[in-house]
Enzyme design. Structure first.
Site, short mmCIF file in Angstrom:
data_model
loop_
_atom_site.label_atom_id
_atom_site.label_comp_id
_atom_site.label_asym_id
_atom_site.label_seq_id
_atom_site.Cartn_x
_atom_site.Cartn_y
_atom_site.Cartn_z
N CYS A 40 8.48 4.41 32.85
CA CYS A 40 8.69 3.28 33.93
C CYS A 40 8.84 1.75 33.79
O CYS A 40 9.28 1.31 34.70
CB CYS A 40 7.15 3.47 35.20
SG CYS A 40 6.47 4.80 35.46
N HIS A 68 6.71 -2.86 40.09
CA HIS A 68 6.85 -1.02 39.86
C HIS A 68 6.29 -0.68 40.66
O HIS A 68 5.40 -0.37 41.33
CB HIS A 68 6.87 -0.21 38.07
CG HIS A 68 6.53 0.92 37.90
ND1 HIS A 68 7.44 1.69 38.24
CD2 HIS A 68 5.30 1.69 37.93
CE1 HIS A 68 7.70 2.83 38.71
NE2 HIS A 68 6.21 3.53 38.03
N ASN A 128 7.49 7.77 43.80
CA ASN A 128 7.09 6.78 42.16
C ASN A 128 8.48 7.30 41.80
O ASN A 128 8.85 8.73 41.30
CB ASN A 128 6.10 7.10 41.23
CG ASN A 128 6.01 6.38 39.63
OD1 ASN A 128 7.06 5.74 39.56
ND2 ASN A 128 4.89 6.39 39.41
O1 UT7 Z 1 4.42 5.33 37.14
C1 UT7 Z 1 2.98 5.01 35.92
C2 UT7 Z 1 3.13 6.82 36.81
N1 UT7 Z 1 1.50 6.71 36.46
C3 UT7 Z 1 0.66 5.78 38.10
O2 UT7 Z 1 1.05 4.81 37.83
C4 UT7 Z 1 -0.23 6.66 38.69
C5 UT7 Z 1 -1.78 5.31 38.88
N2 UT7 Z 1 -3.25 6.09 39.14
C6 UT7 Z 1 -3.29 6.24 40.39
O3 UT7 Z 1 -2.14 6.00 40.97
C7 UT7 Z 1 -4.36 6.95 41.20
O4 UT7 Z 1 -5.34 7.22 39.38
C8 UT7 Z 1 -4.28 8.50 41.69
C9 UT7 Z 1 -2.90 8.36 42.58
C10 UT7 Z 1 -2.70 9.18 40.60
C11 UT7 Z 1 -5.20 8.92 42.09
O5 UT7 Z 1 -6.23 8.30 42.48
P1 UT7 Z 1 -7.75 7.88 42.05
O6 UT7 Z 1 -8.32 6.81 43.48
O7 UT7 Z 1 -7.75 7.28 40.86
O8 UT7 Z 1 -7.83 9.31 42.64
P2 UT7 Z 1 -8.42 10.40 41.15
O9 UT7 Z 1 -8.05 10.70 40.41
O10 UT7 Z 1 -9.76 9.53 40.73
O11 UT7 Z 1 -9.54 11.74 41.94
C12 UT7 Z 1 -10.57 11.62 43.29
C13 UT7 Z 1 -10.43 12.94 43.65
C14 UT7 Z 1 -11.04 13.78 43.02
O12 UT7 Z 1 -11.82 14.76 43.45
P3 UT7 Z 1 -13.37 14.92 43.27
O13 UT7 Z 1 -13.20 14.48 42.24
O14 UT7 Z 1 -13.70 13.02 43.82
O15 UT7 Z 1 -14.35 16.08 44.12
C15 UT7 Z 1 -9.69 14.47 42.42
O16 UT7 Z 1 -9.69 15.60 42.50
O17 UT7 Z 1 -9.69 13.33 44.74
C16 UT7 Z 1 -9.03 14.22 44.20
N3 UT7 Z 1 -7.70 14.44 44.14
C17 UT7 Z 1 -7.05 14.89 45.09
N4 UT7 Z 1 -7.34 15.21 46.50
C18 UT7 Z 1 -6.51 15.74 48.14
C19 UT7 Z 1 -6.67 14.91 43.62
N5 UT7 Z 1 -5.47 14.25 43.86
C20 UT7 Z 1 -5.31 14.37 45.49
C21 UT7 Z 1 -4.51 15.00 46.17
N6 UT7 Z 1 -4.74 15.49 47.17
N7 UT7 Z 1 -3.42 15.30 46.16
#
Ligand code: UT7
Length: 331
Positions: free
Chosen positions: A115, A257, A287
């Site tokens: 990115c 970004h 993204n």
């Molecule tokens: O360009 C560079 C590339 N990537 C990035 O910049 C990504 C950077 N990271 C992020 O944007 C965030 O970490 C995410 C959007 C990917 C995830 O957000 P988060 O607030 O860090 O969520 P998490 O991974 O801690 O997940 C929280 C909960 C989990 O459930 P439990 O364990 O709390 O029951 C996940 O399983 O949300 C769940 N979850 C979802 N639920 C519904 C993860 N993805 C999803 C989804 N829909 N799509």
């Protein structure tokens, strides 16, 4: 080194026609519009047709940038494409694009810095234009067909990504102290598994097994990336301003970004910059990796977010890890 500066003479972007909404995704994986919007700020993303390749997206953005610059492809003597989704591993998408643009004998190559790729291309092209005797104008492009490397069964990644391309025409001019002024770029390969595609390279060449194990898709540790991105982008912006004797008050527009609205808000808070000076379009694009900054920049320019004499800061982070911040003074 020549006298003068490197300016952005034209900009252009391309978003494929097909739109995939959060509601569409909710019928594909266990997610919801509400979760995606509140956790990421994304409502929709554009998805390329099956027959559209990275170089096709790049071509459309390049044509728009050339039109904006009022130039023809033949006026270009350097072509650099930032991408992690090239048409093929070899040849480069830049070489394929060169033929599509009808160019001949023009140095053309790809850069893979995930990115942060577009900021890497800007830096390399700026140096070649500033120091080389031959180069006068460069076409630098960020182009991604991320949908081709997205695991559409993995809700933790498939809700994030979209396809797009953005392009700048860079030109050497005799005017002093305008255009691309400075950049800070970095990488830390010790955290490479924070965002990676395990198979398809020389480490794990494609086999029936790697395909069955879904190893050709993007894998990501979102939480780690989130924390690292805010820290690395904040540090890069602070250092860039400090070494140019500028303060946050001098920044008319920050174009980060477009990965996650919460990341952008945390970054703005950490460097104490009000959100009304931060340009965001990820709600409608998702993204798009190396395409994200040139697409956002094109939209910001067309919406008159910045004016003559303004300082603009671009900032990115991504797989690698890689990061960068670029300072521009709009002529
Ligand atoms: O360009 C560079 C590339 N990537 C990035 O910049 C990504 C950077 N990271 C992020 O944007 C965030 O970490 C995410 C959007 C990917 C995830 O957000 P988060 O607030 O860090 O969520 P998490 O991974 O801690 O997940 C929280 C909960 C989990 O459930 P439990 O364990 O709390 O029951 C996940 O399983 O949300 C769940 N979850 C979802 N639920 C519904 C993860 N993805 C999803 C989804 N829909 N799509």
């Amino acid at each position: 080194m020549k006298q003068g500066s490197i300016i952005i003479r034209g900009v252009g972007s391309y978003l494929p026609r097909k739109v995939l909404t959060n509601h569409d995704l909710a019928s594909m994986v266990d997610t919801s519009d509400e979760w995606i919007r509140t956790r990421t700020g994304i409502s929709q993303r554009h998805i390329a047709d099956a027959h559209e390749t990275c170089s096709d997206l790049a071509y459309a953005a390049a044509k728009n940038a050339l039109e904006d610059a009022q130039l023809k492809a033949q006026d270009i003597d350097l072509l650099v494409v930032a991408t992690i989704t090239p048409d093929m591993i070899c040849p480069s998408s830049a070489a394929i694009l060169q033929a599509k643009l009808g160019l001949r004998n023009v140095m053309s190559f790809d850069i893979n810095a995930a990115c942060s790729g577009f900021l890497y291309t800007l830096e390399v092209a700026t140096y070649l234009l500033q120091n080389g005797n031959f180069y006068k104008r460069a076409l630098v492009i960020g182009a991604e067909k991320l949908s081709s490397l997205t695991d559409w069964e993995d809700r933790s990644t498939c809700v994030l990504f979209g396809d797009a391309a953005g392009a700048f025409v860079l030109e050497h001019t005799s005017a002093e102290l305008v255009g691309i002024r400075d950049a800070i770029l970095g990488a830390d390969g010790s955290s490479s598994e924070t965002l990676y595609i395990p198979a398809g390279g020389s480490l794990h060449p494609a086999t029936a097994e790697t395909v069955a194990q879904r190893q050709h898709f993007i894998k990501m540790n979102g939480k780690e990336l989130f924390k690292a991105s805010v820290r690395l982008m904040g540090k890069a912006v602070e250092e860039l301003l400090e070494r140019n004797h500028l303060t946050k008050a001098d920044v008319a527009c920050l174009i980060p970004h477009q990965a996650n609205l919460r990341i952008i808000q945390s970054l703005a808070q950490s460097i104490d910059l009000p959100m009304d000076r931060v340009f965001c379009n990820l709600e409608v694009t998702g993204n798009t990796s190396s395409a994200s900054i040139p697409v956002a920049f094109t939209q910001a320019k067309n919406a008159h977010y910045f004016h003559s004499g303004d300082y603009i800061v671009l900032v990115a982070f991504g797989g690698g890890l890689t990061w960068g911040a670029t300072l521009i003074k709009w002529p």
